[in-house]
Design an enzyme around this catalytic site. Structure first.
Site, PDB file in Angstrom:
ATOM      1  N   GLU A  11      -5.219 -79.085   3.836  1.00  0.00           N
ATOM      2  CA  GLU A  11      -5.441 -80.068   4.894  1.00  0.00           C
ATOM      3  C   GLU A  11      -4.335 -80.064   5.945  1.00  0.00           C
ATOM      4  O   GLU A  11      -4.567 -80.427   7.096  1.00  0.00           O
ATOM      5  CB  GLU A  11      -5.571 -81.463   4.288  1.00  0.00           C
ATOM      6  CG  GLU A  11      -6.812 -81.623   3.428  1.00  0.00           C
ATOM      7  CD  GLU A  11      -6.822 -82.920   2.637  1.00  0.00           C
ATOM      8  OE1 GLU A  11      -7.855 -83.209   2.029  1.00  0.00           O
ATOM      9  OE2 GLU A  11      -5.805 -83.624   2.633  1.00  0.00           O
ATOM     10  N   GLY A  77     -16.214 -87.877   0.321  1.00  0.00           N
ATOM     11  CA  GLY A  77     -17.622 -87.844  -0.012  1.00  0.00           C
ATOM     12  C   GLY A  77     -18.368 -88.921   0.753  1.00  0.00           C
ATOM     13  O   GLY A  77     -17.917 -90.065   0.854  1.00  0.00           O
ATOM     14  N   MET A 174      -9.514 -90.467  -2.221  1.00  0.00           N
ATOM     15  CA  MET A 174      -8.530 -90.809  -3.243  1.00  0.00           C
ATOM     16  C   MET A 174      -7.158 -91.239  -2.702  1.00  0.00           C
ATOM     17  O   MET A 174      -6.240 -91.423  -3.511  1.00  0.00           O
ATOM     18  CB  MET A 174      -8.360 -89.626  -4.203  1.00  0.00           C
ATOM     19  CG  MET A 174      -9.665 -89.233  -4.896  1.00  0.00           C
ATOM     20  SD  MET A 174      -9.521 -87.773  -5.957  1.00  0.00           S
ATOM     21  CE  MET A 174      -8.532 -88.413  -7.304  1.00  0.00           C
ATOM     22  N   ASP A 198     -18.796 -83.486   0.864  1.00  0.00           N
ATOM     23  CA  ASP A 198     -19.827 -83.564  -0.171  1.00  0.00           C
ATOM     24  C   ASP A 198     -20.517 -84.919  -0.068  1.00  0.00           C
ATOM     25  O   ASP A 198     -20.123 -85.776   0.705  1.00  0.00           O
ATOM     26  CB  ASP A 198     -19.220 -83.357  -1.568  1.00  0.00           C
ATOM     27  CG  ASP A 198     -18.182 -84.418  -1.911  1.00  0.00           C
ATOM     28  OD1 ASP A 198     -18.588 -85.518  -2.321  1.00  0.00           O
ATOM     29  OD2 ASP A 198     -16.967 -84.158  -1.751  1.00  0.00           O
TER      30      ASP A 198
END
Length: 230
Positions: A11, A77, A174, A198
């Site tokens: 990232e 997600g 997270m 996702d």
């Protein structure tokens, strides 16, 4: 100075390549790169995965680098059908979906004895990021909404549905809410940026590796443009 946090090396690697690095500082087993991006002073750091790493990293940015604002970039997600893989979510606010003091009568996500458990993003940063994203990533959609975080990779539809029901989030990941909480406590403006990798359901394991690279490209493009105009 702008503090830029990513959870994984993938990232932040693209941002490091574009930086002029003046100093590399090691703190708490993290590498903080101080320099400039698009001519603007920045500190770029990989915090590691999870809320504890994210909060420690944010505190160091506040204490040692005295950053004026923090942007956390990464992947997440999707929690909504209309937010597709590759799209970007900008946080209006954040909450922790794994904060559970219901045994004491609190609702899910409420942090006992804090004034708030829902941390508001900086509106100017959010508006700038939206404008930049629409310009540099015209092939995707950009959404503004709640980012929810927990120390869990969500790959189960039942868990996804539970998070959606209780938190009305746009995406789940997270680190963001921990960064937000630490930034709030230090009175540092922040924004969480998430590229969707996702659908946070039973397809997540299959989708993740395939779409991670494309999601990161969009994030790097956006973060570079934000730094230029910030």
């Amino acid at each position: 100075m702008l503090g830029i946090i990513g959870a994984m090396e993938e990232e932040v690697a693209g941002l490091k390549e574009k930086m002029v690095v003046e100093q590399t500082i090691q703190r708490a087993s993290m590498e903080f790169l101080k320099g400039s991006l698009e001519g603007k002073p920045v500190v770029v750091v990989r915090c590691g995965i999870g809320k504890v790493n994210a909060a420690i990293c944010t505190q160091i940015l506040a204490d040692e680098f005295h950053v004026d604002a923090i942007v956390n970039t990464g992947i997440a997600g999707s929690l909504k059908n209309e937010i597709n893989i590759g799209d970007i979510v900008l946080s209006t606010d954040t909450m922790q979906h794994d904060m559970d003091a219901t045994g004491f009568g609190y609702e899910y996500g409420i942090i006992p004895r804090m004034e708030t458990s829902c941390f508001q993003s900086d509106e100017k940063l959010m508006a700038l990021a939206k404008e930049c994203c629409e310009r540099v990533n015209p092939d995707i959609s950009v959404f503004t909404g709640r980012v929810v975080s927990g120390d869990q990779f969500i790959s189960d539809k039942a868990k996804k549905d539970w998070i959606s029901e209780h938190f009305q989030g746009f995406c789940t990941e997270m680190e963001g809410a921990a960064i937000a909480q630490a930034a709030y406590l230090n009175q540092v403006p922040f924004l969480i940026i998430r590229a969707i990798s996702d659908k946070a359901d039973n397809s997540a394991q299959m989708d993740y590796a395939e779409f991670e690279r494309k999601a990161i490209i969009h994030s790097v493009r956006l973060m570079t443009e934000i730094a230029k105009l910030w």
